[in-house]
Design a protein around this motif. Structure first.
Motif, short mmCIF file in Angstrom:
data_model
loop_
_atom_site.label_atom_id
_atom_site.label_comp_id
_atom_site.label_asym_id
_atom_site.label_seq_id
_atom_site.Cartn_x
_atom_site.Cartn_y
_atom_site.Cartn_z
N GLY A 247 34.34 42.53 34.27
CA GLY A 247 34.40 42.19 32.85
C GLY A 247 35.54 41.28 32.44
O GLY A 247 36.05 41.40 31.33
N VAL A 248 35.93 40.35 33.33
CA VAL A 248 36.91 39.33 32.97
C VAL A 248 36.27 37.97 33.24
O VAL A 248 35.26 37.86 33.94
N LEU A 249 36.88 36.90 32.71
CA LEU A 249 36.24 35.58 32.78
C LEU A 249 36.17 35.03 34.20
O LEU A 249 35.39 34.13 34.47
N GLY A 250 36.97 35.57 35.11
CA GLY A 250 36.88 35.14 36.50
C GLY A 250 35.73 35.76 37.26
O GLY A 250 35.40 35.31 38.36
N ASN B 291 41.06 29.18 32.77
CA ASN B 291 39.78 29.71 33.23
C ASN B 291 38.73 28.60 33.19
O ASN B 291 38.50 28.01 32.14
N PRO B 292 38.08 28.30 34.32
CA PRO B 292 37.00 27.32 34.30
C PRO B 292 35.78 27.88 33.58
O PRO B 292 35.67 29.09 33.35
N ASN B 293 34.84 27.01 33.22
CA ASN B 293 33.63 27.46 32.54
C ASN B 293 32.73 28.29 33.44
O ASN B 293 31.89 29.04 32.96
N THR B 294 32.91 28.12 34.74
CA THR B 294 32.13 28.87 35.72
C THR B 294 32.97 30.02 36.26
O THR B 294 34.07 29.78 36.77
N PRO B 295 32.52 31.26 36.15
CA PRO B 295 33.31 32.36 36.72
C PRO B 295 33.60 32.13 38.20
O PRO B 295 32.73 31.68 38.97
N LEU B 296 34.83 32.42 38.58
CA LEU B 296 35.25 32.19 39.96
C LEU B 296 34.38 32.95 40.95
O LEU B 296 34.08 32.46 42.04
N ILE C 220 29.84 26.95 44.96
CA ILE C 220 29.78 25.86 43.98
C ILE C 220 31.08 25.08 44.06
O ILE C 220 32.17 25.64 43.84
N PRO C 221 31.04 23.81 44.37
CA PRO C 221 32.29 23.03 44.53
C PRO C 221 32.90 22.67 43.19
O PRO C 221 32.26 22.68 42.14
N GLY C 222 34.20 22.35 43.24
CA GLY C 222 34.88 21.80 42.08
C GLY C 222 35.30 22.82 41.04
O GLY C 222 35.69 22.43 39.93
N VAL C 223 35.25 24.11 41.38
CA VAL C 223 35.64 25.14 40.41
C VAL C 223 37.06 25.64 40.71
O VAL C 223 37.88 25.78 39.80
N VAL D 250 44.12 30.71 42.24
CA VAL D 250 43.46 31.69 43.11
C VAL D 250 44.21 31.74 44.43
O VAL D 250 44.43 30.71 45.07
N ILE D 251 44.62 32.94 44.83
CA ILE D 251 45.28 33.15 46.12
C ILE D 251 44.30 33.84 47.05
O ILE D 251 43.70 34.87 46.69
N GLY D 252 44.11 33.31 48.24
CA GLY D 252 43.15 33.86 49.19
C GLY D 252 43.78 34.87 50.13
O GLY D 252 44.87 34.64 50.67
N PHE D 253 43.08 35.99 50.32
CA PHE D 253 43.50 37.03 51.26
C PHE D 253 42.30 37.44 52.11
O PHE D 253 41.14 37.25 51.72
N THR D 254 42.60 38.02 53.26
CA THR D 254 41.56 38.59 54.12
C THR D 254 41.42 40.07 53.81
O THR D 254 42.42 40.77 53.59
N LEU D 255 40.19 40.54 53.77
CA LEU D 255 39.93 41.95 53.52
C LEU D 255 40.78 42.83 54.44
O LEU D 255 40.85 42.60 55.64
N HIS D 256 41.44 43.82 53.85
CA HIS D 256 42.32 44.80 54.52
C HIS D 256 43.72 44.27 54.77
O HIS D 256 44.52 44.96 55.43
#
Length: 544
Positions: free
Chosen positions: A98-101, A377-382, A390-393, A416-422
């Motif tokens: 329930g957030v814009l991302g 926040n982009p118009n497209t949820p992350l 979808i590119p360019g977001v 956006v910061i990327g992490f690996t699960l666990h």
């Protein structure tokens, strides 16, 4: 003949398994919420509020661990709208956050149904609107999760409970507040504190000699408060889903977005006692509101002097109190294993992220930044962009793991910061400003292991509590100070890490954690919900 016998046995086993599955399925709670504008009187004069089924605050959800929650939200406002579930981990279901991302907002005069499970959770939580500054008009409420009957609690069962939603309030309409921020101005100081939407009016009645559980949450936009009750101690038992060592306090600081649960025993003479909330760290502008703890049959106020809170700007008092709040290692939480069975202090950290907040001016307007990036926040949820490639977001290079060199000009971006699960991660919140901060993480609780003044250095790890630090989802960062957390990112999805102070979040002190691996499995993440809303660059996608 043998084949028929085998088939009969096999079908019988299937029938028994099916019956057991039905019996074992966790219960469902269904709600239909109509979101409307309405007239409310929290300060004694009419204001436009946001109501849920005509209520301000909204209805309290009373759930039990592992319940399935289904909420049909009907948006009757003239603006798009979303509700987020603060502290609900949304295991495998960031689609429901329930957030814009993660979600396209619900358009006016339409509806959307949230479906999620409060998996392995217990405690005191809240919900509130995540769109625009709707929270300044209402739309918030309590979300309580009781333990299953088969799980013991580490304290005597209370005789009843009360939910207290305490927060700051403005005389200005939420649209006017938004116009101020959009024009590059700060919000004004709040005008009041409210308890359950009332100023100096709420009443909670109990029986003499009985003990009650009070679920206390800070639902405000910007103000920490100190909470106390005339003539009564507060026995702290739970913080945001974690059972604490049961210490008694005369008063407690509760920062924006945080929740605590206390036991209060009505062991005084029969009378009315004042429940007091007063603002913290607001300079000379002290805000105070009261409610009444009424002993049944009382017809008089207690003659005991009203308790005084700590000095309004005393940071050290608050920091020292925060260090006393510790995890009860032997208590069960939502599951039968003790909370202390997860030895977080022995797990190797795979990555350290240092996040420094700052006030900025970009294009001549007020903004806030994290590591030099003011989030947009982009118009497209992350989440949709990530799922459908979808590119360019967004990308994973806009915001860095450490603050930029001093003197770097802040800029707008999608963080956006990327992490690996666990991944097991150390996050340091560095606050170089003169104002208290409050940071909230969706999708995971974390261990608050350290607070201190000044600038964090690696040597600060020697001061960490690596044994019984409290597990929670919102942490305060004191002025000119730092706070450190350790978190196991074991919930796949796109998760919001934000300032709980609304002005700062609205103007860019906001980012997302992408927790990901390349295995698509229902054990780690659900598929796109069939009712998902599409917008932005995802609008053209076919509906499920």
């Amino acid at each position: 003949m043998k084949q028929r016998i085998f088939s009969s046995i096999f079908l019988g086993v299937l029938a028994c398994w099916g019956a057991l599955s039905v019996i074992a399925e966790d219960r469902y709670l269904y709600f239909t919420w109509e979101i409307t504008n309405g007239t409310i009187y929290p300060l004694g004069f009419p204001q436009q509020g946001i109501l849920i089924n005509g209520q301000f605050p909204g209805p309290t959800i009373e759930a039990i661990t592992n319940d399935n929650i289904v909420v049909n939200v009907i948006n009757k406002l003239d603006e798009k709208f979303l509700i987020t579930w603060s502290g609900i981990k949304q295991r495998r279901t960031s689609w429901q956050d329930g957030v814009l991302g993660t979600n396209c907002p619900i358009p006016p005069n339409s509806n959307w149904t949230y479906k999620f499970q409060v998996k392995d959770q217990v405690g005191t939580y809240t919900y509130f609107p995540s769109t625009k500054i709707h929270k300044a008009a209402g739309g918030f409420g309590g979300f309580n999760i009781a333990q299953r009957s088969v799980i013991s609690i580490p304290y005597p069962a209370p005789d009843g409970e009360f939910t207290l939603l305490i927060g700051d309030w403005y005389k200005f309409n939420h649209r006017e507040l938004r116009r101020r921020l959009d024009s590059g101005k700060h919000l004004p100081d709040p005008d009041s504190l409210l308890i359950n939407g009332q100023k100096n009016a709420a009443v909670f009645t109990g029986l003499p000699g009985k003990t009650y559980k009070l679920r206390v949450s800070n639902v405000g936009l910007s103000t920490s408060f100190n909470f106390r009750i005339q003539g009564h101690d507060l026995k702290l038992i739970e913080v945001e889903g974690a059972h604490t060592i049961m210490e008694s306090y005369s008063s407690l600081d509760v920062h924006v977005g945080q929740s605590v649960t206390v036991l209060v025993t009505l062991n005084g003479p029969i009378a009315d006692y004042a429940i007091i909330a007063s603002s913290r760290f607001t300079g000379p502008n002290l805000l105070t509101t009261t409610a009444t703890l009424r002993y049944a049959a009382s017809n008089t106020k207690s003659p005991i002097p009203l308790p005084q809170g700590p000095p309004i700007n005393d940071v050290q008092w608050s920091m020292e109190q925060a260090r006393t709040i510790r995890l009860n290692l032997t208590a069960n939480a939502a599951r039968p294993n003790p909370q202390g069975s997860f030895h977080y202090g022995t797990i190797p950290v795979v990555r350290t992220v240092i996040l420094a907040n700052s006030e900025a001016e970009i294009d001549g307007k007020l903004r806030y930044a994290v590591n030099g990036i003011s989030h947009v926040n982009p118009n497209t949820p992350l989440k949709l962009a990530d799922w459908y490639n979808i590119p360019g977001v967004f990308d994973l290079n806009t915001i860095k793991d450490v603050p930029p060199p001093e003197g770097t000009l802040p800029k707008l971006g999608t963080s956006v910061i990327g992490f690996t699960l666990h991944d097991f991660v150390e996050i340091v919140f560095q606050n170089n400003e003169n104002y208290i901060q409050s940071w909230h993480m969706d999708g995971s609780s974390f261990y608050a292991v350290g607070f201190d003044h000044g600038t964090w250095t690696p040597d600060a790890r020697k001061t960490y509590n690596l044994i019984d630090g409290i597990s929670r989802y919102t942490v305060q960062v004191y002025p000119k100070s730092w706070s450190a957390i350790l978190v196991s990112l074991d919930n796949k999805g796109m998760w919001n890490l934000r300032s709980a102070i609304w002005e700062r979040r609205y103007l860019g002190q906001d980012l997302y954690l992408r927790v990901w691996n390349n295995e698509q499995s229902l054990y780690t993440e659900t598929l796109v919900p069939p009712n998902v809303l599409y917008c932005g660059k995802a609008k053209h996608l076919p509906k499920s």
